[in-house]
Structure formats: structure tokens, C-alpha cells
Design an enzyme around this catalytic site. Structure first.
Site, PDB file in Angstrom:
ATOM      1  N   GLU A 153       0.669  -1.474  -0.088  1.00  0.00           N
ATOM      2  CA  GLU A 153       0.066   0.216   0.254  1.00  0.00           C
ATOM      3  C   GLU A 153       0.829   1.364  -0.471  1.00  0.00           C
ATOM      4  O   GLU A 153       1.781   0.902   0.854  1.00  0.00           O
ATOM      5  CB  GLU A 153      -0.754   0.109   1.715  1.00  0.00           C
ATOM      6  CG  GLU A 153      -1.497  -0.904   1.039  1.00  0.00           C
ATOM      7  CD  GLU A 153      -3.017  -1.541   1.999  1.00  0.00           C
ATOM      8  OE1 GLU A 153      -3.102  -0.373   2.941  1.00  0.00           O
ATOM      9  OE2 GLU A 153      -3.810  -1.989   1.352  1.00  0.00           O
TER      10      GLU A 153
ATOM     11  N   ILE B  36       2.137  -2.234  -7.577  1.00  0.00           N
ATOM     12  CA  ILE B  36       1.829  -3.357  -7.850  1.00  0.00           C
ATOM     13  C   ILE B  36       2.137  -3.348 -10.078  1.00  0.00           C
ATOM     14  O   ILE B  36       1.481  -3.078 -10.459  1.00  0.00           O
ATOM     15  CB  ILE B  36       0.383  -3.727  -7.685  1.00  0.00           C
ATOM     16  CG1 ILE B  36      -0.440  -3.106  -6.501  1.00  0.00           C
ATOM     17  CG2 ILE B  36      -0.459  -4.772  -8.293  1.00  0.00           C
ATOM     18  CD1 ILE B  36       0.495  -3.675  -5.489  1.00  0.00           C
TER      19      ILE B  36
ATOM     20  N   ALA C 149       8.297 -15.699  -3.892  1.00  0.00           N
ATOM     21  CA  ALA C 149       9.002 -14.984  -5.612  1.00  0.00           C
ATOM     22  C   ALA C 149      10.673 -15.060  -4.575  1.00  0.00           C
ATOM     23  O   ALA C 149      11.447 -14.689  -5.250  1.00  0.00           O
ATOM     24  CB  ALA C 149       7.772 -14.278  -4.885  1.00  0.00           C
ATOM     25  N   ARG C 150      10.605 -14.564  -3.427  1.00  0.00           N
ATOM     26  CA  ARG C 150      12.183 -14.537  -2.975  1.00  0.00           C
ATOM     27  C   ARG C 150      12.892 -15.007  -3.387  1.00  0.00           C
ATOM     28  O   ARG C 150      14.147 -14.602  -3.819  1.00  0.00           O
ATOM     29  CB  ARG C 150      12.292 -14.024  -1.674  1.00  0.00           C
ATOM     30  CG  ARG C 150      11.186 -13.330  -0.993  1.00  0.00           C
ATOM     31  CD  ARG C 150      10.863 -12.753   0.021  1.00  0.00           C
ATOM     32  NE  ARG C 150      10.800 -11.593   1.130  1.00  0.00           N
ATOM     33  CZ  ARG C 150       9.704 -11.341   2.344  1.00  0.00           C
ATOM     34  NH1 ARG C 150       9.840 -12.867   3.287  1.00  0.00           N
ATOM     35  NH2 ARG C 150       8.779 -10.707   2.388  1.00  0.00           N
TER      36      ARG C 150
ATOM     37  N   LEU D 246      34.590  -0.421 -16.942  1.00  0.00           N
ATOM     38  CA  LEU D 246      33.780   0.344 -17.993  1.00  0.00           C
ATOM     39  C   LEU D 246      34.170   1.727 -18.191  1.00  0.00           C
ATOM     40  O   LEU D 246      34.282   2.330 -19.548  1.00  0.00           O
ATOM     41  CB  LEU D 246      32.479  -0.344 -18.407  1.00  0.00           C
ATOM     42  CG  LEU D 246      32.223  -1.075 -18.778  1.00  0.00           C
ATOM     43  CD1 LEU D 246      32.703  -2.155 -18.358  1.00  0.00           C
ATOM     44  CD2 LEU D 246      30.905  -1.989 -19.754  1.00  0.00           C
TER      45      LEU D 246
ATOM     46  N   GLY E  60      34.056   5.520 -18.226  1.00  0.00           N
ATOM     47  CA  GLY E  60      32.789   6.832 -19.361  1.00  0.00           C
ATOM     48  C   GLY E  60      31.606   5.498 -19.486  1.00  0.00           C
ATOM     49  O   GLY E  60      30.686   6.353 -19.704  1.00  0.00           O
TER      50      GLY E  60
ATOM     51  N   GLU F 277       9.926  -7.502  -2.357  1.00  0.00           N
ATOM     52  CA  GLU F 277       9.475  -8.580  -2.000  1.00  0.00           C
ATOM     53  C   GLU F 277      10.513  -8.313  -0.665  1.00  0.00           C
ATOM     54  O   GLU F 277      11.226  -9.273  -0.171  1.00  0.00           O
ATOM     55  CB  GLU F 277      10.109  -9.090  -2.500  1.00  0.00           C
ATOM     56  CG  GLU F 277       9.827  -9.265  -4.635  1.00  0.00           C
ATOM     57  CD  GLU F 277       8.743  -9.634  -4.552  1.00  0.00           C
ATOM     58  OE1 GLU F 277       7.846 -10.939  -3.140  1.00  0.00           O
ATOM     59  OE2 GLU F 277       7.786 -10.196  -5.303  1.00  0.00           O
ATOM     60  N   GLY F 278      10.477  -7.174  -0.039  1.00  0.00           N
ATOM     61  CA  GLY F 278      11.486  -7.359   1.680  1.00  0.00           C
ATOM     62  C   GLY F 278      12.601  -6.740   1.239  1.00  0.00           C
ATOM     63  O   GLY F 278      13.856  -6.707   0.896  1.00  0.00           O
TER      64      GLY F 278
HETATM   65  P1  TGC Z   1       4.578 -12.551  11.834  1.00  0.00           P
HETATM   66  O1  TGC Z   1       3.699 -12.695  12.752  1.00  0.00           O
HETATM   67  O2  TGC Z   1       6.207 -12.740  11.584  1.00  0.00           O
HETATM   68  O3  TGC Z   1       4.227 -13.592  10.409  1.00  0.00           O
HETATM   69  C1  TGC Z   1       2.253 -13.312  10.103  1.00  0.00           C
HETATM   70  C2  TGC Z   1       1.489 -15.165   9.800  1.00  0.00           C
HETATM   71  O4  TGC Z   1       2.966 -15.477   8.449  1.00  0.00           O
HETATM   72  C3  TGC Z   1       3.935 -16.356   8.686  1.00  0.00           C
HETATM   73  N1  TGC Z   1       4.520 -16.134   8.210  1.00  0.00           N
HETATM   74  C4  TGC Z   1       5.786 -16.495   6.669  1.00  0.00           C
HETATM   75  N2  TGC Z   1       4.855 -17.140   6.143  1.00  0.00           N
HETATM   76  C5  TGC Z   1       5.470 -17.814   4.491  1.00  0.00           C
HETATM   77  N3  TGC Z   1       6.560 -17.067   4.363  1.00  0.00           N
HETATM   78  C6  TGC Z   1       7.125 -15.895   5.403  1.00  0.00           C
HETATM   79  N4  TGC Z   1       8.321 -15.307   4.948  1.00  0.00           N
HETATM   80  C7  TGC Z   1       6.612 -15.706   6.731  1.00  0.00           C
HETATM   81  N5  TGC Z   1       6.305 -14.988   7.226  1.00  0.00           N
HETATM   82  C8  TGC Z   1       5.654 -14.679   7.851  1.00  0.00           C
HETATM   83  C9  TGC Z   1       3.659 -16.708  10.034  1.00  0.00           C
HETATM   84  O5  TGC Z   1       4.117 -18.223  10.352  1.00  0.00           O
HETATM   85  C10 TGC Z   1       2.581 -16.092  11.187  1.00  0.00           C
HETATM   86  O6  TGC Z   1       1.829 -17.117  10.303  1.00  0.00           O
HETATM   87  P2  TGC Z   1       0.408 -17.443  11.157  1.00  0.00           P
HETATM   88  O7  TGC Z   1      -0.352 -18.536  10.788  1.00  0.00           O
HETATM   89  O8  TGC Z   1       1.317 -17.711  12.849  1.00  0.00           O
HETATM   90  O9  TGC Z   1       0.167 -16.588  11.980  1.00  0.00           O
HETATM   91  O10 TGC Z   1       4.288 -11.215  10.569  1.00  0.00           O
HETATM   92  P3  TGC Z   1       4.684  -9.892  10.648  1.00  0.00           P
HETATM   93  O11 TGC Z   1       3.538  -8.638  10.770  1.00  0.00           O
HETATM   94  O12 TGC Z   1       5.825  -9.622  11.842  1.00  0.00           O
HETATM   95  O13 TGC Z   1       5.884  -9.908  10.400  1.00  0.00           O
HETATM   96  C11 TGC Z   1       6.956  -8.949   9.938  1.00  0.00           C
HETATM   97  C12 TGC Z   1       7.617  -9.489   8.960  1.00  0.00           C
HETATM   98  C13 TGC Z   1       8.617  -7.588   8.564  1.00  0.00           C
HETATM   99  C14 TGC Z   1       8.913  -9.603   9.041  1.00  0.00           C
HETATM  100  C15 TGC Z   1       6.791  -8.954   7.621  1.00  0.00           C
HETATM  101  O14 TGC Z   1       5.178  -7.796   7.526  1.00  0.00           O
HETATM  102  C16 TGC Z   1       7.497  -8.395   6.100  1.00  0.00           C
HETATM  103  O15 TGC Z   1       7.935  -9.371   6.232  1.00  0.00           O
HETATM  104  N6  TGC Z   1       7.289  -7.095   5.423  1.00  0.00           N
HETATM  105  C17 TGC Z   1       8.257  -7.223   4.086  1.00  0.00           C
HETATM  106  C18 TGC Z   1       6.588  -7.494   3.062  1.00  0.00           C
HETATM  107  C19 TGC Z   1       7.032  -7.320   1.808  1.00  0.00           C
HETATM  108  O16 TGC Z   1       8.376  -8.288   1.986  1.00  0.00           O
HETATM  109  N7  TGC Z   1       6.744  -6.459   1.080  1.00  0.00           N
HETATM  110  C20 TGC Z   1       6.701  -6.329  -0.625  1.00  0.00           C
HETATM  111  C21 TGC Z   1       5.815  -7.112  -1.273  1.00  0.00           C
HETATM  112  S1  TGC Z   1       6.651  -6.721  -2.893  1.00  0.00           S
HETATM  113  C22 TGC Z   1       5.062  -6.827  -3.636  1.00  0.00           C
HETATM  114  O17 TGC Z   1       3.909  -6.042  -3.321  1.00  0.00           O
HETATM  115  C23 TGC Z   1       5.012  -5.994  -4.893  1.00  0.00           C
HETATM  116  S2  TGC Z   1       4.823  -7.312  -5.672  1.00  0.00           S
HETATM  117  C24 TGC Z   1       5.658  -7.464  -6.893  1.00  0.00           C
HETATM  118  C25 TGC Z   1       6.095  -6.950  -8.001  1.00  0.00           C
HETATM  119  O18 TGC Z   1       4.177  -6.807  -8.448  1.00  0.00           O
HETATM  120  O19 TGC Z   1       6.668  -6.355  -9.123  1.00  0.00           O
END
Ligand code: TGC
Length: 389
Positions: free
Chosen positions: A139, A169, A248-249, A344, A346, A369-370
Site C-alpha cells: 500500500e 503493483i 518469489a524471494r 567500463l 565512462g 519483496e522485503g
Molecule cells: P509474522 O507474525 O512474522 O507472520 C505472520 C504470519 O505469517 C507467517 N509468515 C510466513 N509464512 C510464509 N513465509 C514467510 N516468509 C512468512 N513470514 C511470516 C507467520 O508464520 C505467521 O503465520 P501464523 O499462521 O502464525 O499467523 O508477521 P509480521 O507482521 O510480524 O511480519 C513482519 C515482517 C517484517 C517479517 C513482514 O511484515 C515482512 O516480511 N515484511 C516485508 C513485506 C514485503 O516483502 N513486502 C513487499 C511485497 S512485494 C510487492 O508487493 C510487490 S509484488 C511484485 C510486483 O508486483 O512487482
């Protein structure tokens, strides 16, 4: 014969470490890039042109959703998927991003979290490239904390009514379908939204200096109404989108090493052909040191990607391991591109060489993707058990 063979390939023969079948995928993707992408990429980047017609050709070649089993997908190994990402990103991060968005994010969400009927309805056409998908999580207020999303899906009888804004997106103005994540009264849910649904509007972000041969957009949803059958049946909570992000990562960890290899190959070629002070610049120890350092980091990055692929293929890959791959390999790819640019001189800032284009693209890849910071903190939490977000 190995396409695109260079001294880097000679020193480090990746084909010896993977199956013949997986390697054949890599060769087909290199061939695809050579014939369909390379001839146009510099002009397309310059003109901010996304070559839409390539999507169906990627589908015909089996690259879209290639590591999904069934539903018209190739059912290839995770290692093969990584090798294809590596080959496509040797051309441009935008094309690897398309394969990631379509295969890992949009199709991956349906394959992982959709009902049988949803898989049957969407996956075969997406695999053929007849239907283009996008993945809407981020967002405008920031992408690092999806838990804070404000896009909301409200229950209205048996329907859902969605309002909100998504940003950055990929392909949203061109997509036929959006996999969109929204907050609901009982947690985050995913929806499959045909983009001709009233209330869906996408606008291209046009002032990018990176990923110019690709399209990134803002989506606004205004009282967009969906039947409950559009909800991804099995997804509830952030685990839904995060599972797709992990896929994706994983592809990124491979792909960026492709961009790095393109820069390294150009730097070696230039170091051995360009003469200054009456000899090739590669005869200078300072240039050789740079090339050697680039090679070392490239090979370490490739070994890391191969290791992740091996773990993935035996269902042992964890999100933290993927964070190591994304963090390290993007960081090192940027460093390799920067050192190549310096070799390279210039000329390195011109479009006569792909290096500056890769450098600009990799800044996007480092961010989506983080970010570096988020992956660093994911690893910090993994080591200490303490979230420092
Ligand atoms: P957290 O409490 O850590 O986790 C919530 C729930 O999700 C599970 N989980 C995962 N599952 C699978 N793979 C992973 N990598 C996972 N990470 C967490 C976790 O086990 C839990 O499950 P449940 O069942 O217990 O509820 O959540 P949090 O809010 O504390 O996470 C913090 C943080 C910073 C790690 C997370 O928010 C994060 O990774 N942030 C970065 C987000 C990101 O990468 N954003 C970019 C998206 S890319 C995009 O939108 C563009 S798409 C590409 C394009 O269109 O070109």
C-alpha cells in the site's frame, strides 16, 4: 553446447551440479532471452515499453508457473525454476519479475490457497500466458508492514465490498486478474479479482528510472463488489501472502545472480579488449583484483542459490533461509554491477552496455519483496527470538 559460454562459465560449471533436465530449462531460457528479449531490451528500457506480446511466448515455452504441478503447468523442479530466473535476469530484471509475479505470486497464490474450482478456472490459462495476473499487497504508506494494510473487504450479504489503494503493483494496468489482499473483520484474506470488475482502477507509475521495460502501478478499489466465490478459499491471515512472497524471494536469489553474471561477463570482455597505457586494462592488478572479487561473490551467490534450490526440492526450505539468499544475492549483485561500471569507465554509464540498466533495476529488486533492512531483521529475529521491526 552451452549458450552464452564465457570464462566465468568455464571456471564454474554450474551444469555439473544440477540434473540434465534442470540444465535444459536453463538453456531454453537463455535461448529465449537471446532471441526474444535481447534484441529489444535497450530500446524498450529507453522508451519505457513493456513488450506485452512476449507473455504468450513465455507461456508457450512453459516458463509461467513452471514449478506448479498439474493444471497445465510444467511441474518442473524448484532448481529448474531458479535456473530460468537466472537466465531471464541476465537480460533484464523486468522479465524475471514478470515470471515471478505471474508464476510465484499470482499463480502461486491460487495454487497454494485456492479451491479446486479456482485452480481449474485460472491456472491453465495463466500458464499459457492467455491471462496475465498481478499481486496486490503493498500500500502507498509503505510496503514493509503488510499487517498495517488499510484496504478493507466488508461483508455485505453473501458478497464482499472492497475499498482501498495498493501501490507498486507490477503489471496491474495490463493484468486480466488481480490477486488482492485485504483486511477483513476476521483477518487478512485474498481475493481473485477480474480487472474489468466495476470499481477496479489501475494507473501506471510513469516516472521510474528503474525497471523501465516493465510496468508498476497504483490500484484503487472503490466499492468493488465480489461474490464469495472470488475469495481464496483457504487463505486467512498474513501467512497467505507471505507464503507467496517466500516463493518469489527464492526466485530473486537466483535471478539477481543472472544480472550479476551479465555485468561480470561484460567487465571481463572489456578488461581484455580495451587498451589504456598501451596494454589491456585487464593487465593492471587493480582491475584484476576487482574482477576476481566479482567472480568470488558471483560464485558464492550461485552456490547459495543452488543450496536453496536443493532444500526447496526436498521441501526443507525455510523463509529465513530464503531471506539469507535474497539479502546476500541482491546486495552482491549490486556490488558486482557497480564494480563492472567502474571497469567500463565512462562507457559504463551509457546504454552501449547493460551494466547501468542492471544497476538501476537492482535498486528496485533490493527494495521489493522485503528490503535489505527487513531481511536483516528477519534474520535478527531468527537468531535472537526478538522482533526488532
Ligand atoms: P509474522 O507474525 O512474522 O507472520 C505472520 C504470519 O505469517 C507467517 N509468515 C510466513 N509464512 C510464509 N513465509 C514467510 N516468509 C512468512 N513470514 C511470516 C507467520 O508464520 C505467521 O503465520 P501464523 O499462521 O502464525 O499467523 O508477521 P509480521 O507482521 O510480524 O511480519 C513482519 C515482517 C517484517 C517479517 C513482514 O511484515 C515482512 O516480511 N515484511 C516485508 C513485506 C514485503 O516483502 N513486502 C513487499 C511485497 S512485494 C510487492 O508487493 C510487490 S509484488 C511484485 C510486483 O508486483 O512487482
Amino acid at each position: 553446447m552451452t549458450l552464452n559460454s564465457s570464462s566465468v562459465d568455464r571456471i564454474f560449471d554450474v551444469s555439473a551440479l544440477v540434473s540434465a533436465e534442470d540444465w535444459a530449462w536453463h538453456q531454453r531460457a537463455l535461448d529465449f532471452g537471446h532471441h526474444h528479449l535481447h534484441p529489444h531490451i535497450d530500446n524498450d528500457f529507453d522508451a519505457k515499453h513493456f513488450r506485452h506480446e512476449i507473455v504468450s511466448q513465455l507461456g508457450k515455452s512453459g516458463f509461467l508457473g513452471m514449478h506448479i504441478a498439474g493444471y497445465g503447468c510444467a511441474g518442473a523442479s524448484a532448481t529448474a525454476y531458479g535456473l530460468v530466473c537466472h537466465a531471464l535476469e541476465q537480460v533484464d530484471s523486468g522479465w524475471r519479475t514478470l515470471v515471478s509475479v505471474q508464476g510465484s505470486l499470482a499463480m502461486g497464490a491460487i495454487a497454494h490457497w485456492g479451491s479446486e474450482a479456482q485452480k481449474e478456472e485460472w491456472l491453465p490459462r495463466m500458464a499459457r500466458g492467455e491471462v496475465l495476473g498481478c499481486f496486490a499487497l503493498t500500500e502507498p504508506e509503505g510496503g514493509s508492514d503488510p499487517a498495517a494494510m488499510t484496504t478493507f473487504a466488508r461483508r455485505d450479504g453473501s458478497d464482499w465490498v472492497l475499498n482501498g489503494t495498493k501501490r507498486w503493483i507490477g503489471l496491474a494496468t495490463l493484468a486480466d486478474v488481480a490477486i488482492l489482499w485485504a483486511q477483513t473483520d476476521d483477518g487478512v484474506r485474498g481475493f481473485i479479482i477480474p480487472t474489468d470488475t466495476p470499481g477496479f482502477h489501475a494507473a501506471e507509475i510513469t516516472n521510474k528510472l528503474s525497471m523501465r521495460a516493465s510496468v508498476q502501478c497504483e490500484i484503487t478499489l472503490t466499492d468493488l463488489r465480489l461474490p464469495d466465490s472470488a475469495r481464496l478459499e483457504n487463505a486467512l491471515g498474513l501467512r497467505g501472502p507471505f507464503t507467496c512472497l517466500t516463493e518469489a524471494r527464492y526466485g530473486i536469489a537466483w535471478g539477481v545472480m543472472g544480472a550479476a553474471k551479465s555485468c561480470l561477463d561484460v567487465a571481463v570482455e572489456r578488461a581484455t579488449s580495451r587498451e589504456v597505457f598501451g596494454r589491456p586494462i585487464g593487465a593492471n592488478q587493480l582491475i584484476q583484483a576487482k574482477l576476481a572479487n566479482m567472480l568470488v561473490e558471483y560464485q558464492k551467490g550461485m552456490l547459495l542459490a543452488l543450496h536453496l534450490g536443493t532444500l526447496h526440492d526436498v521441501n526443507e526450505l525455510t523463509p529465513a533461509q530464503v531471506s539469507i539468499g535474497k539479502l546476500n544475492n541482491v546486495r552482491e549483485a549490486i556490488s558486482i554491477a557497480s564494480q563492472a561500471r567502474s571497469i567500463l569507465g565512462g562507457d559504463g554509464i551509457t546504454s552501449d552496455f547493460p551494466v547501468m540498466r542492471h544497476m538501476a533495476n537492482l535498486e528496485s529488486v533490493r527494495t521489493y519483496e522485503g528490503t535489505d533492512e527487513i531481511h536483516t531483521l528477519i534474520l535478527g529475529r531468527e537468531l535472537t527470538g526478538i522482533p526488532a521491526f
